[in-house]
Design a protein around this motif. Structure first.
Motif, PDB file in Angstrom:
ATOM      1  N   PRO A 164       0.829  -1.221   0.491  1.00  0.00           N
ATOM      2  CA  PRO A 164      -0.156  -0.097  -0.101  1.00  0.00           C
ATOM      3  C   PRO A 164       0.743   1.588   0.217  1.00  0.00           C
ATOM      4  O   PRO A 164       0.945   1.906   0.911  1.00  0.00           O
ATOM      5  CB  PRO A 164      -0.923  -0.422   1.443  1.00  0.00           C
ATOM      6  N   ALA A 165       1.364   1.761  -1.272  1.00  0.00           N
ATOM      7  CA  ALA A 165       2.576   2.532  -1.098  1.00  0.00           C
ATOM      8  C   ALA A 165       1.993   3.055  -2.467  1.00  0.00           C
ATOM      9  O   ALA A 165       2.098   2.883  -3.353  1.00  0.00           O
ATOM     10  CB  ALA A 165       3.739   2.323  -1.477  1.00  0.00           C
ATOM     11  N   PRO A 166       2.192   4.665  -2.678  1.00  0.00           N
ATOM     12  CA  PRO A 166       2.260   5.185  -1.343  1.00  0.00           C
ATOM     13  C   PRO A 166       0.786   5.133  -1.123  1.00  0.00           C
ATOM     14  O   PRO A 166      -0.270   4.902  -0.853  1.00  0.00           O
ATOM     15  CB  PRO A 166       1.767   7.096  -1.969  1.00  0.00           C
ATOM     16  N   ALA A 167       1.162   5.755   0.847  1.00  0.00           N
ATOM     17  CA  ALA A 167       0.574   5.882   1.379  1.00  0.00           C
ATOM     18  C   ALA A 167      -0.823   6.195   1.451  1.00  0.00           C
ATOM     19  O   ALA A 167      -1.159   7.262   0.596  1.00  0.00           O
ATOM     20  CB  ALA A 167       0.952   6.335   2.918  1.00  0.00           C
ATOM     21  N   MET A 168      -2.015   4.934   2.058  1.00  0.00           N
ATOM     22  CA  MET A 168      -3.983   5.846   1.625  1.00  0.00           C
ATOM     23  C   MET A 168      -4.504   5.353   2.660  1.00  0.00           C
ATOM     24  O   MET A 168      -4.529   4.243   3.464  1.00  0.00           O
ATOM     25  CB  MET A 168      -4.732   4.911   0.926  1.00  0.00           C
ATOM     26  N   GLU A 188       3.993   3.940   6.109  1.00  0.00           N
ATOM     27  CA  GLU A 188       1.980   3.855   5.987  1.00  0.00           C
ATOM     28  C   GLU A 188       1.268   2.654   6.415  1.00  0.00           C
ATOM     29  O   GLU A 188       0.112   2.998   6.611  1.00  0.00           O
ATOM     30  CB  GLU A 188       2.929   2.864   4.028  1.00  0.00           C
ATOM     31  N   ALA A 189       1.983   1.927   7.442  1.00  0.00           N
ATOM     32  CA  ALA A 189       1.191   0.785   8.506  1.00  0.00           C
ATOM     33  C   ALA A 189       0.484   2.210   8.996  1.00  0.00           C
ATOM     34  O   ALA A 189      -0.563   2.103   9.584  1.00  0.00           O
ATOM     35  CB  ALA A 189       1.838   0.451   9.313  1.00  0.00           C
ATOM     36  N   GLU A 190       1.332   3.760   9.954  1.00  0.00           N
ATOM     37  CA  GLU A 190       0.883   4.686  10.336  1.00  0.00           C
ATOM     38  C   GLU A 190      -0.527   5.533  10.233  1.00  0.00           C
ATOM     39  O   GLU A 190      -1.258   5.125  10.307  1.00  0.00           O
ATOM     40  CB  GLU A 190       1.823   5.092  11.255  1.00  0.00           C
ATOM     41  N   THR A 191      -0.319   5.366   8.361  1.00  0.00           N
ATOM     42  CA  THR A 191      -1.254   5.870   7.569  1.00  0.00           C
ATOM     43  C   THR A 191      -2.519   5.717   8.076  1.00  0.00           C
ATOM     44  O   THR A 191      -3.707   5.602   7.955  1.00  0.00           O
ATOM     45  CB  THR A 191      -0.719   6.042   6.337  1.00  0.00           C
TER      46      THR A 191
END
Length: 304
Positions: A164-168, A188-191
């Motif tokens: 999942p990059a760029p983060a969504m 990304e996990a934080e987003t």
């Protein structure tokens, strides 16, 4: 030999080596300038191919010189490019990358032809997807095309991996339902989850939230600390190999592609595949550029 199909982006990277990142309103001098092949999808495809996968690609380039160059480079890697469309009146995707003396990077992307990848393109290559062991996708191409690709994959018993990059922040529910494994980095996990990931404990919290979204297998890469996995009641932080990083560009992509080369479709050898992927990434960060930094299987096997 695993058969992998990548749905993703193809970029021409423009790289600048700088002492430090530029501040708003500031002008600084670069120490070096060079171009290289990139794009998260293409990077992952090259990593998979160099690690021993039979690799196919679904994507798009512009009808321009960079597009021709990118296609030729992918062909040199023995990647099946029959699923790559050449788009008129649009340029090939480009990325502008600054790398500082600590090896950290800052990247700005112009999507170009990457955003022309559509559901029709995916459906025309349904047989390619159906004959794969894994289908891998990211967020540098339209999400609706990825959803369709994952639908075809699931209808044919093919495992799906989402980087999942760029983060969504809000990933479509229909895509998550079709995702067998999600593999974000700590940012990304934080987003996605709201959990600030810094270590094994916080990675475990983020993984729990990702499981709540419907994904069974979770891998969270945490830079130099390694990669945390949580699957089927088993979880562990697999340490990274300690090296001097000069450029982290494509490290995550190398991890994904290399892992897919060794991973079994039932994920039963996930820890072993992660160790192999960590070895590959440890080589990538010691070199400059995206695809030029990605190692071959024989190099990865020599890492101790």
């Amino acid at each position: 030999m695993n058969k992998v199909t990548i749905i993703g982006s193809i970029n021409l990277d423009t790289n600048l080596r700088v002492e430090r990142m530029v501040k708003p309103g500031e002008t600084i001098h670069a120490k070096e300038h060079y171009s290289a092949a990139g794009g998260k999808g293409a990077n992952q495809a090259v990593a998979a191919a160099r690690s021993g996968c039979l690799t196919s690609f679904i994507g798009a380039v512009g009808n321009d010189a960079p597009g021709s160059e990118m296609l030729n480079l992918l062909k040199q890697e023995k990647i099946d490019i029959s699923g790559i469309t050449t788009v008129n009146n649009e340029s090939t995707g480009q990325a502008f990358i600054s790398v500082d003396d600590q090896g950290q990077n800052s990247i700005t992307i112009y999507a170009g032809a990457n955003y022309d990848v559509n559901v029709k393109d995916i459906e025309q290559k349904s047989e390619l997807i159906a004959s794969s062991d894994f289908v891998i996708a990211q967020f540098e191409t339209p999400v609706d095309a990825t959803i369709r690709g994952f639908e075809i994959a699931h209808a044919n018993g093919v495992r799906t991996i989402l980087n999942p990059a760029p983060a969504m922040a809000k990933i479509p529910v229909e895509l998550l339902k079709l995702t067998d494994m999600i593999a974000p980095n700590e940012t990304e996990a934080e987003t996605i989850t709201g959990v600030h990931v810094t270590d094994e404990a916080s990675a475990r919290q983020a993984a729990a939230k990702l499981h709540e979204l419907g994904v069974k297998a979770v891998i969270i890469t945490i830079g130099s600390k390694g990669a945390f996995y949580d699957f089927n009641g088993q979880s562990e932080l697999v340490p990274a190999f300690k090296v001097k990083a000069v450029d982290t560009t494509a490290a995550g992509d190398t991890f994904i592609g290399a892992m897919a080369s060794l991973l079994k479709p039932d994920f039963s050898n996930l820890p072993e595949a992660i160790v192999f992927a960590n070895k590959a990434s440890s080589l990538t960060v010691q070199r400059y550029g995206a695809q030029p930094s990605i190692p071959y299987k024989k190099e990865i096997l020599q890492v101790q």
